[in-house]
Design an enzyme around this catalytic site. Structure first.
Site, PDB file in Angstrom:
ATOM      1  N   PHE A 146       0.868  -1.173   0.000  1.00 16.70           N
ATOM      2  CA  PHE A 146       0.000   0.000   0.000  1.00 16.70           C
ATOM      3  C   PHE A 146       0.909   1.229   0.000  1.00 16.70           C
ATOM      4  CE2 PHE A 146      -4.685   0.161   1.440  1.00 16.70           C
ATOM      5  CZ  PHE A 146      -5.062  -0.701   0.432  1.00 16.70           C
ATOM      6  N   GLN A 260      -7.896  13.853   4.734  1.00 16.07           N
ATOM      7  CA  GLN A 260      -7.181  13.170   3.649  1.00 16.07           C
ATOM      8  C   GLN A 260      -8.025  13.146   2.381  1.00 16.07           C
ATOM      9  OE1 GLN A 260      -6.351   8.679   3.471  1.00 16.07           O
ATOM     10  NE2 GLN A 260      -4.358   9.563   3.955  1.00 16.07           N
ATOM     11  N   HIS A 262      -8.217  11.254  -0.885  1.00 14.90           N
ATOM     12  CA  HIS A 262      -7.742  10.045  -1.547  1.00 14.90           C
ATOM     13  C   HIS A 262      -7.517  10.366  -3.019  1.00 14.90           C
ATOM     14  CE1 HIS A 262      -7.476   5.895  -2.908  1.00 14.90           C
ATOM     15  NE2 HIS A 262      -7.465   5.503  -1.649  1.00 14.90           N
ATOM     16  N   LEU A 279     -14.917   5.677  -3.916  1.00 12.72           N
ATOM     17  CA  LEU A 279     -13.515   5.278  -3.881  1.00 12.72           C
ATOM     18  C   LEU A 279     -13.184   4.178  -4.882  1.00 12.72           C
ATOM     19  CD1 LEU A 279     -10.969   5.914  -2.219  1.00 12.72           C
ATOM     20  CD2 LEU A 279     -11.524   3.939  -0.803  1.00 12.72           C
ATOM     21  N   GLU A 282      -7.194   1.794  -3.100  1.00  8.59           N
ATOM     22  CA  GLU A 282      -5.748   1.851  -3.274  1.00  8.59           C
ATOM     23  C   GLU A 282      -5.176   0.496  -3.657  1.00  8.59           C
ATOM     24  OE1 GLU A 282      -1.982   3.244  -0.516  1.00  8.59           O
ATOM     25  OE2 GLU A 282      -3.803   4.448  -0.596  1.00  8.59           O
ATOM     26  N   ARG A 313      -0.500   9.344   0.047  1.00  5.23           N
ATOM     27  CA  ARG A 313      -1.759   9.759  -0.573  1.00  5.23           C
ATOM     28  C   ARG A 313      -1.798  11.257  -0.843  1.00  5.23           C
ATOM     29  NH1 ARG A 313      -6.275   6.053   2.662  1.00  5.23           N
ATOM     30  NH2 ARG A 313      -5.833   4.120   1.531  1.00  5.23           N
ATOM     31  N   HIS A 377     -11.723  11.740   1.818  1.00  3.54           N
ATOM     32  CA  HIS A 377     -11.811  10.318   2.158  1.00  3.54           C
ATOM     33  C   HIS A 377     -11.769  10.019   3.642  1.00  3.54           C
ATOM     34  CE1 HIS A 377     -11.358   6.033   1.841  1.00  3.54           C
ATOM     35  NE2 HIS A 377     -10.124   6.044   2.300  1.00  3.54           N
ATOM     36  N   ARG A 412      -2.972   9.927   6.816  1.00  4.34           N
ATOM     37  CA  ARG A 412      -3.110   8.525   7.227  1.00  4.34           C
ATOM     38  C   ARG A 412      -2.421   7.584   6.254  1.00  4.34           C
ATOM     39  NH1 ARG A 412      -6.475   4.436   5.933  1.00  4.34           N
ATOM     40  NH2 ARG A 412      -8.031   5.734   4.873  1.00  4.34           N
TER      41      ARG A 412
END
Length: 606
Positions: A146, A260, A262, A279, A282, A313, A377, A412
């Site tokens: 990730f 955040q 995304h 979304l 990821e 991100r 996000h 995050r």
């Protein structure tokens, strides 16, 4: 700018609104007694309740939606734990170092270290409870890359990890016979500013009022990213209610400026309004997905040649926003995310939900690219707590999950949201279990406050003005996206505060159609929470004169070492007040991992 106000309250703290005061006639309501009330039925609330039940207590869990229908199910890509299944050199200290680095070192080190130390055991526990984690050929829990992680650390169930995790937690909770009430909305905590005595709300399907008597209340109600008009949440969730309930009860908020964005949300102009901002996990990039602009350039080579699409991100989101702003985006206002170079069956096996979703929209992602753009996000900010206990500073009030701040700092790390819910949820549940004593009697002042709140809600239901709550929420989303989005500056933030005050003025002319079971009534309550949280966000973003993580100020584009501080928000006598607090250093083992400088080499995926 003058101090602005929290939602209108009378001298005793009940909501008033712009409607005429009624007399103090009797009001009908149900009374429910429970030793511990858990507000929120996602992963954090469920894991907290499981710890309480295993300690011999019977908490009551309440949720705004049907049982098992929580926002946890939308977390698709995975959950982090330093198992070392594929990269044996990984360990919890490196996981902690990655988390601190992604959070730009304003995370609460205790929160980070508790989470990363707990997670290997929590993954094994979830596996035992039937989560069905993907395995390697030799039977180990499989792990994927990730963004911004040094090693393959993200455990997964295809691209439906959150759904599988919540199913396992709900099944475990049901096996322990944990009581649950669905479709209940909490509007206020019963607090005198020093201690909490329960909460009040209403049954969303019947409209009936409910008083919950509880000496211990755990808030696990999610975050506030859905305040933005383009977001990855459902419109009626993540609107800041948990944080504002705590704030009005006397607790402090922290880091509310950090939201955040995304990098990969679905593009409305391409896929329709229903899918705006939804979304694209990821996991697509974790499995090798590549980003291209409208000219076919793999543009992350310019922004992050080493980590490419799997950089942090905030880095990838700003890169996409810049490509679009400078005219290199698609005609629909996005860029392309392409996984078609991977084997067809591999894509279907690893990304089944994404494959099915886009297939339903007429797009075969094994053959063509998806159009994506950044979307709000996750909220790193929330209630300020002691992470070893979950305590908020108000006796009997605790918080956990996305409702709190501290684990994630300024940004995050992908895969850490699910991790935090079960790691900290277990610890908070264990601590609360030690505090539970015989049920105390509800103070007369708390009952009076509850009844004033119910009468206030009755008046709200009769509002006959011209402004619909949904329209005001939509306008608030536009304000935040335009004035406090991916890029911010002093001018935009001050404009946002002025526009927020104008929205507040419009709430004096609310129109509520239907009764308390209708969406107008629900949205009107959401609006009260959302306006307060939006103010905290705007004011904190204005105060932080630097760029750090997800908070990017174009007028202060650099990180300022003197701003390695948290901003805290309190409900003062005349409105919100702000203060700052320094951040402790991590433990020596984690500091050593930070200094070692572990980093993902994206090209392992090539």
């Amino acid at each position: 700018m003058t101090d602005s106000q929290l939602p209108p309250r009378d001298e005793d703290g009940a909501t008033t609104g712009p409607y005429p005061e009624d007399d103090d006639r009797p009001v009908e309501y149900e009374t429910v007694q429970t030793p511990v009330l858990v507000v929120g039925a996602g992963a954090a609330g469920a894991r907290t309740a499981i710890s309480l039940a295993e300690a011999g207590h019977e908490p009551l869990v309440i949720g705004k939606r049907d049982h098992g229908d929580a926002h946890t199910t939308w977390a698709a890509g995975g959950i982090n734990a330093a198992l070392g299944s594929l990269d044996p050199e990984d360990d919890w200290t490196i996981h902690a170092a990655d988390t601190l680095d992604e959070g730009h070192f304003i995370n609460d080190p205790t929160a980070v270290e508790l989470t990363t130390q707990e997670m290997p055991d929590r993954i094994r526990e979830l596996d035992e409870w039937g989560m069905g984690l993907d395995r390697t050929e030799d039977g180990k829990v499989n792990q994927r890359y990730f963004g911004a992680q040094s090693f393959r650390r993200t455990c997964f169930v295809g691209d439906r990890t959150g759904e599988a995790m919540l199913e396992a937690l709900v099944s475990k909770a049901q096996g322990l016979s944990i009581p649950y009430r669905e479709n209940v909305m909490i509007t206020r905590l019963l607090s005198d500013g020093a201690a909490v005595h329960g909460a009040v709300g209403y049954e969303m399907e019947s409209g009936e009022f409910v008083l919950f008597e509880a000496d211990h209340v755990v808030l696990a109600a999610g975050g506030y990213s859905a305040l933005y008009n383009r977001h990855s949440s459902r419109d009626d969730e993540n609107n800041g209610d948990g944080s504002v309930l705590a704030l009005e009860a006397g607790a402090s908020l922290m880091d509310t400026e950090f939201v955040q964005f995304h990098p990969t949300g679905m593009v409305e102009a391409r896929y329709g309004e229903e899918w705006a901002g939804r979304l694209v996990t990821e996991a697509v990039r974790g499995e090798g997905g590549r980003l291209y602009n409208a000219s076919g350039e793999r543009f992350m080579e310019r922004y992050s040649p080493d980590q490419m699409e799997l950089d942090a991100r905030d880095v990838v989101a700003r890169a996409i926003a810049r490509e679009i702003r400078e005219g290199r985006g698609t005609e629909n206002g996005g860029v392309y995310l392409d996984i078609s170079h991977r084997d067809d069956q591999y894509v279907k096996d690893r990304l089944p939900k994404m494959y099915e979703r886009f297939a339903d929209l007429g797009v075969d992602i094994t053959e063509e690219a998806m159009e994506v753009a950044p979307t709000a996000h996750y909220s790193m900010g929330g209630v300020d707590i002691d992470f070893e206990t979950g305590e908020t500073g108000i006796e009997g009030l605790y918080a956990v999950g996305e409702t709190v701040a501290g684990v994630h700092g300024a940004n995050r790390l992908g895969g850490n949201s699910l991790a935090e819910t079960v790691a900290i949820g277990k610890l908070v549940g264990e601590h609360v279990a030690e505090q539970v004593d015989a049920d105390g009697e509800l103070p007369a002042t708390a009952r009076a406050l509850a009844e004033r709140e119910f009468r206030s809600l009755e008046r709200l239901g009769g509002a006959g003005g011209t402004e619909r709550p949904q329209e005001l929420l939509d306008d608030l989303g536009d304000v935040l996206w335009e004035q406090a989005g991916i890029l911010r500056d002093e001018s935009s933030l001050r404009t946002g505060l002025r526009e927020l005050e104008a929205l507040r003025e419009r709430t004096t002319d609310l129109r509520i159609e239907g009764d308390r079971t209708g969406r107008d009534f629900e949205f009107a309550i959401d609006l009260s929470f959302s306006l307060t949280l939006a103010e905290a966000l705007l004011r904190s973003a204005l105060k932080r004169e630097e760029s750090r993580g997800a908070h990017y100020r174009t007028d202060y584009p650099d990180v300022d070492p003197d701003w390695r501080r948290n901003i805290l928000v309190d409900a003062g006598d005349t409105g919100l007040t702000l203060r700052t607090r320094g951040v402790p250093d991590p433990s020596e083992p984690v500091q050593e991992a930070v200094e070692e400088g572990y980093e993902l080499d994206y090209h392992h995926l090539e």
